[in-house]
Design a protein around this motif. Structure first.
Motif, PDB file in Angstrom:
ATOM      1  N   PRO A 228       0.797  -1.224   0.000  1.00  0.00           N
ATOM      2  CA  PRO A 228       0.000   0.000   0.000  1.00  0.00           C
ATOM      3  C   PRO A 228       0.834   1.282   0.000  1.00  0.00           C
ATOM      4  CG  PRO A 228      -0.935  -1.594   1.514  1.00  0.00           C
ATOM      5  CD  PRO A 228       0.395  -2.145   1.063  1.00  0.00           C
ATOM      6  N   GLU A 229       1.996   1.265   0.636  1.00  0.00           N
ATOM      7  CA  GLU A 229       2.848   2.455   0.673  1.00  0.00           C
ATOM      8  C   GLU A 229       3.290   2.877  -0.729  1.00  0.00           C
ATOM      9  OE1 GLU A 229       3.684  -0.365   2.587  1.00  0.00           O
ATOM     10  OE2 GLU A 229       2.605   0.424   4.313  1.00  0.00           O
ATOM     11  N   ASN A 230       3.339   1.928  -1.646  1.00  0.00           N
ATOM     12  CA  ASN A 230       3.716   2.208  -3.035  1.00  0.00           C
ATOM     13  C   ASN A 230       2.537   2.097  -4.004  1.00  0.00           C
ATOM     14  OD1 ASN A 230       6.480   2.718  -2.541  1.00  0.00           O
ATOM     15  ND2 ASN A 230       6.864   0.523  -2.383  1.00  0.00           N
ATOM     16  N   ASP A 231       1.320   2.202  -3.460  1.00  0.00           N
ATOM     17  CA  ASP A 231       0.100   2.119  -4.281  1.00  0.00           C
ATOM     18  C   ASP A 231       0.067   0.863  -5.147  1.00  0.00           C
ATOM     19  OD1 ASP A 231      -0.812   4.548  -3.277  1.00  0.00           O
ATOM     20  OD2 ASP A 231       0.267   5.693  -4.807  1.00  0.00           O
ATOM     21  N   HIS A 232       0.347  -0.267  -4.539  1.00  0.00           N
ATOM     22  CA  HIS A 232       0.336  -1.555  -5.247  1.00  0.00           C
ATOM     23  C   HIS A 232      -0.561  -2.521  -4.470  1.00  0.00           C
ATOM     24  CE1 HIS A 232       1.844  -4.781  -7.823  1.00  0.00           C
ATOM     25  NE2 HIS A 232       1.883  -5.517  -6.720  1.00  0.00           N
ATOM     26  N   TYR A 233      -1.681  -2.908  -5.093  1.00  0.00           N
ATOM     27  CA  TYR A 233      -2.662  -3.804  -4.483  1.00  0.00           C
ATOM     28  C   TYR A 233      -2.871  -4.982  -5.428  1.00  0.00           C
ATOM     29  CZ  TYR A 233      -3.415   0.321  -1.673  1.00  0.00           C
ATOM     30  OH  TYR A 233      -3.226   1.403  -0.858  1.00  0.00           O
TER      31      TYR A 233
ATOM     32  N   LEU B  59     -10.621 -18.774 -27.575  1.00  0.00           N
ATOM     33  CA  LEU B  59      -9.537 -18.284 -28.420  1.00  0.00           C
ATOM     34  C   LEU B  59      -8.753 -17.153 -27.772  1.00  0.00           C
ATOM     35  CD1 LEU B  59     -11.410 -18.146 -31.844  1.00  0.00           C
ATOM     36  CD2 LEU B  59      -9.937 -19.978 -30.961  1.00  0.00           C
ATOM     37  N   SER B  60      -9.470 -16.166 -27.197  1.00  0.00           N
ATOM     38  CA  SER B  60      -8.783 -14.995 -26.659  1.00  0.00           C
ATOM     39  C   SER B  60      -9.627 -14.330 -25.585  1.00  0.00           C
ATOM     40  CB  SER B  60      -8.476 -13.996 -27.777  1.00  0.00           C
ATOM     41  OG  SER B  60      -9.672 -13.528 -28.360  1.00  0.00           O
ATOM     42  N   ARG B  61      -8.996 -13.341 -24.917  1.00  0.00           N
ATOM     43  CA  ARG B  61      -9.678 -12.590 -23.874  1.00  0.00           C
ATOM     44  C   ARG B  61      -9.418 -11.103 -24.090  1.00  0.00           C
ATOM     45  NH1 ARG B  61      -4.813 -13.905 -22.553  1.00  0.00           N
ATOM     46  NH2 ARG B  61      -3.506 -12.700 -21.140  1.00  0.00           N
ATOM     47  N   HIS B  62     -10.342 -10.294 -23.596  1.00  0.00           N
ATOM     48  CA  HIS B  62     -10.183  -8.845 -23.615  1.00  0.00           C
ATOM     49  C   HIS B  62     -10.700  -8.320 -22.287  1.00  0.00           C
ATOM     50  CE1 HIS B  62      -9.687  -4.926 -25.603  1.00  0.00           C
ATOM     51  NE2 HIS B  62     -10.639  -4.555 -24.768  1.00  0.00           N
ATOM     52  N   TRP B  63      -9.837  -7.620 -21.535  1.00  0.00           N
ATOM     53  CA  TRP B  63     -10.183  -7.099 -20.216  1.00  0.00           C
ATOM     54  C   TRP B  63     -10.240  -5.580 -20.216  1.00  0.00           C
ATOM     55  CZ3 TRP B  63     -12.104 -10.083 -16.684  1.00  0.00           C
ATOM     56  CH2 TRP B  63     -11.691 -11.403 -16.552  1.00  0.00           C
ATOM     57  N   PHE B  64     -11.172  -5.044 -19.447  1.00  0.00           N
ATOM     58  CA  PHE B  64     -11.242  -3.630 -19.091  1.00  0.00           C
ATOM     59  C   PHE B  64     -11.009  -3.593 -17.585  1.00  0.00           C
ATOM     60  CE2 PHE B  64     -14.112  -4.338 -22.640  1.00  0.00           C
ATOM     61  CZ  PHE B  64     -13.698  -3.372 -23.553  1.00  0.00           C
ATOM     62  N   ILE B  65      -9.959  -2.903 -17.147  1.00  0.00           N
ATOM     63  CA  ILE B  65      -9.569  -2.879 -15.736  1.00  0.00           C
ATOM     64  C   ILE B  65      -9.653  -1.437 -15.242  1.00  0.00           C
ATOM     65  CG2 ILE B  65      -7.749  -3.428 -14.074  1.00  0.00           C
ATOM     66  CD1 ILE B  65      -6.665  -5.399 -16.286  1.00  0.00           C
ATOM     67  N   PHE B  66     -10.372  -1.217 -14.136  1.00  0.00           N
ATOM     68  CA  PHE B  66     -10.625   0.121 -13.621  1.00  0.00           C
ATOM     69  C   PHE B  66     -10.112   0.263 -12.191  1.00  0.00           C
ATOM     70  CE2 PHE B  66     -13.875  -1.076 -16.636  1.00  0.00           C
ATOM     71  CZ  PHE B  66     -13.933   0.011 -17.494  1.00  0.00           C
ATOM     72  N   ASP B  67      -9.347   1.311 -11.932  1.00  0.00           N
ATOM     73  CA  ASP B  67      -8.958   1.696 -10.579  1.00  0.00           C
ATOM     74  C   ASP B  67      -9.954   2.734 -10.080  1.00  0.00           C
ATOM     75  OD1 ASP B  67      -5.987   0.888  -9.562  1.00  0.00           O
ATOM     76  OD2 ASP B  67      -6.051   0.915 -11.758  1.00  0.00           O
TER      77      ASP B  67
ATOM     78  N   LYS C 256      -3.652   0.224  -8.563  1.00  0.00           N
ATOM     79  CA  LYS C 256      -2.967   1.297  -7.844  1.00  0.00           C
ATOM     80  C   LYS C 256      -3.811   1.807  -6.676  1.00  0.00           C
ATOM     81  CE  LYS C 256      -0.365   2.935 -11.838  1.00  0.00           C
ATOM     82  NZ  LYS C 256       1.000   2.727 -11.421  1.00  0.00           N
ATOM     83  N   THR C 257      -5.034   1.296  -6.543  1.00  0.00           N
ATOM     84  CA  THR C 257      -5.945   1.703  -5.472  1.00  0.00           C
ATOM     85  C   THR C 257      -6.511   0.469  -4.783  1.00  0.00           C
ATOM     86  OG1 THR C 257      -7.823   1.781  -6.998  1.00  0.00           O
ATOM     87  CG2 THR C 257      -6.592   3.834  -6.683  1.00  0.00           C
ATOM     88  N   GLU C 258      -7.124   0.703  -3.595  1.00  0.00           N
ATOM     89  CA  GLU C 258      -7.664  -0.406  -2.802  1.00  0.00           C
ATOM     90  C   GLU C 258      -8.940  -0.995  -3.377  1.00  0.00           C
ATOM     91  OE1 GLU C 258      -7.417   2.803  -1.724  1.00  0.00           O
ATOM     92  OE2 GLU C 258      -6.581   2.874   0.277  1.00  0.00           O
ATOM     93  N   ILE C 259      -9.566  -0.256  -4.296  1.00  0.00           N
ATOM     94  CA  ILE C 259     -10.836  -0.682  -4.884  1.00  0.00           C
ATOM     95  C   ILE C 259     -10.761  -0.513  -6.397  1.00  0.00           C
ATOM     96  CG2 ILE C 259     -13.316  -0.217  -5.043  1.00  0.00           C
ATOM     97  CD1 ILE C 259     -13.198   0.832  -2.185  1.00  0.00           C
ATOM     98  N   GLY C 260     -11.301  -1.476  -7.109  1.00  0.00           N
ATOM     99  CA  GLY C 260     -11.371  -1.386  -8.561  1.00  0.00           C
ATOM    100  C   GLY C 260     -12.359  -2.410  -9.086  1.00  0.00           C
TER     101      GLY C 260
ATOM    102  N   SER D 234     -18.973  -7.821 -14.924  1.00  0.00           N
ATOM    103  CA  SER D 234     -18.193  -6.901 -14.100  1.00  0.00           C
ATOM    104  C   SER D 234     -18.096  -7.459 -12.679  1.00  0.00           C
ATOM    105  CB  SER D 234     -18.872  -5.532 -14.085  1.00  0.00           C
ATOM    106  OG  SER D 234     -18.143  -4.638 -13.284  1.00  0.00           O
ATOM    107  N   PHE D 235     -16.874  -7.411 -12.119  1.00  0.00           N
ATOM    108  CA  PHE D 235     -16.683  -7.849 -10.741  1.00  0.00           C
ATOM    109  C   PHE D 235     -15.772  -6.871 -10.021  1.00  0.00           C
ATOM    110  CE2 PHE D 235     -13.746 -10.249 -13.421  1.00  0.00           C
ATOM    111  CZ  PHE D 235     -12.519 -10.140 -12.768  1.00  0.00           C
ATOM    112  N   GLN D 236     -15.978  -6.789  -8.705  1.00  0.00           N
ATOM    113  CA  GLN D 236     -15.257  -5.833  -7.873  1.00  0.00           C
ATOM    114  C   GLN D 236     -13.976  -6.444  -7.313  1.00  0.00           C
ATOM    115  OE1 GLN D 236     -16.528  -2.590  -7.484  1.00  0.00           O
ATOM    116  NE2 GLN D 236     -17.872  -3.403  -9.076  1.00  0.00           N
ATOM    117  N   LEU D 237     -12.964  -5.605  -7.192  1.00  0.00           N
ATOM    118  CA  LEU D 237     -11.714  -5.954  -6.519  1.00  0.00           C
ATOM    119  C   LEU D 237     -11.601  -4.984  -5.349  1.00  0.00           C
ATOM    120  CD1 LEU D 237      -9.630  -6.131  -9.803  1.00  0.00           C
ATOM    121  CD2 LEU D 237     -10.415  -8.088  -8.479  1.00  0.00           C
ATOM    122  N   ILE D 238     -11.741  -5.507  -4.128  1.00  0.00           N
ATOM    123  CA  ILE D 238     -11.807  -4.634  -2.943  1.00  0.00           C
ATOM    124  C   ILE D 238     -10.921  -5.200  -1.849  1.00  0.00           C
ATOM    125  CG2 ILE D 238     -13.294  -3.608  -1.190  1.00  0.00           C
ATOM    126  CD1 ILE D 238     -15.640  -3.936  -3.144  1.00  0.00           C
ATOM    127  N   SER D 239     -10.025  -4.373  -1.316  1.00  0.00           N
ATOM    128  CA  SER D 239      -9.229  -4.746  -0.160  1.00  0.00           C
ATOM    129  C   SER D 239     -10.160  -4.837   1.046  1.00  0.00           C
ATOM    130  CB  SER D 239      -8.151  -3.701   0.120  1.00  0.00           C
ATOM    131  OG  SER D 239      -7.352  -3.497  -0.998  1.00  0.00           O
TER     132      SER D 239
END
Length: 128
Positions: A24-29, A48-56, A91-95, A118-123
Motif C-alpha cells: 500500500p505504501e507504493n500504491d500496489h494492491y 480463443l482470446s480474452r479482452h479485459w477492461f480494468i478500472f482503478d 494502484k488503489t484499494e478498490i477497482g 463486471s466484478f469488484q476488486l476490494i481490499s
C-alpha cells in the motif's frame, strides 16, 4: 461470486485480495480471481482470446488483450467446464474488471463473444 450466461456459456468469478503481494505504501494492491467457464451448449467450444477492461477507483483504466487464458486455448465439451486462476494489480484499494472471451464453436467454426460480468476488486480493510 458473480455469474452471467451469454450464448450458453456460463461465467462465474470469485476474487481474493492478496495482502502478502501488496504494498500500500507504493500504491500496489494485488488481487487474484478464479474464473469458471461452463459450456451449457450442445457443441464443443474453444476459448480463443480474452479482452479485459480494468478500472482503478482513481479514475484510471486500462485494457488487456491476449490469446487464451493463462497460456491455454482450452476446448470445453458440452456440459463441461474450464477453471483457471489469474491475477491483477491495481494502484488503489478498490477497482473492477469486466471483459469478454472470443469463443469458437468447433462444429461450424463460428466465432462469438462471451461476456465476462463486471466484478469488484476490494481490499477487505477498505470495507471497515
Amino acid at each position: 461470486m458473480v455469474t452471467q450466461t451469454t450464448q450458453g456459456v456460463k461465467i462465474s468469478v470469485e476474487t481474493t485480495f492478496q495482502p502478502e503481494y501488496s504494498n500500500p505504501e507504493n500504491d500496489h494492491y494485488m488481487f487474484v480471481y478464479k474464473i469458471n467457464i461452463e459450456n451449457l451448449t450442445d457443441y464443443s467450444l474453444q476459448l480463443l482470446s480474452r479482452h479485459w477492461f480494468i478500472f482503478d477507483s482513481n479514475g484510471s483504466h486500462r485494457e488487456v488483450d491476449g490469446e487464451g487464458v493463462v497460456g491455454l486455448q482450452p476446448v470445453i465439451e458440452p456440459g463441461s467446464s474450464h477453471e483457471y486462476v489469474s491475477g491483477c494489480n491495481l494502484k488503489t484499494e478498490i477497482g473492477s474488471m469486466k471483459g469478454f472471451y472470443s469463443m469458437k464453436r468447433l462444429a461450424d467454426e463460428d466465432v462469438f463473444e462471451v461476456e465476462i460480468p463486471s466484478f469488484q476488486l476490494i481490499s477487505p480493510y477498505k470495507l471497515n
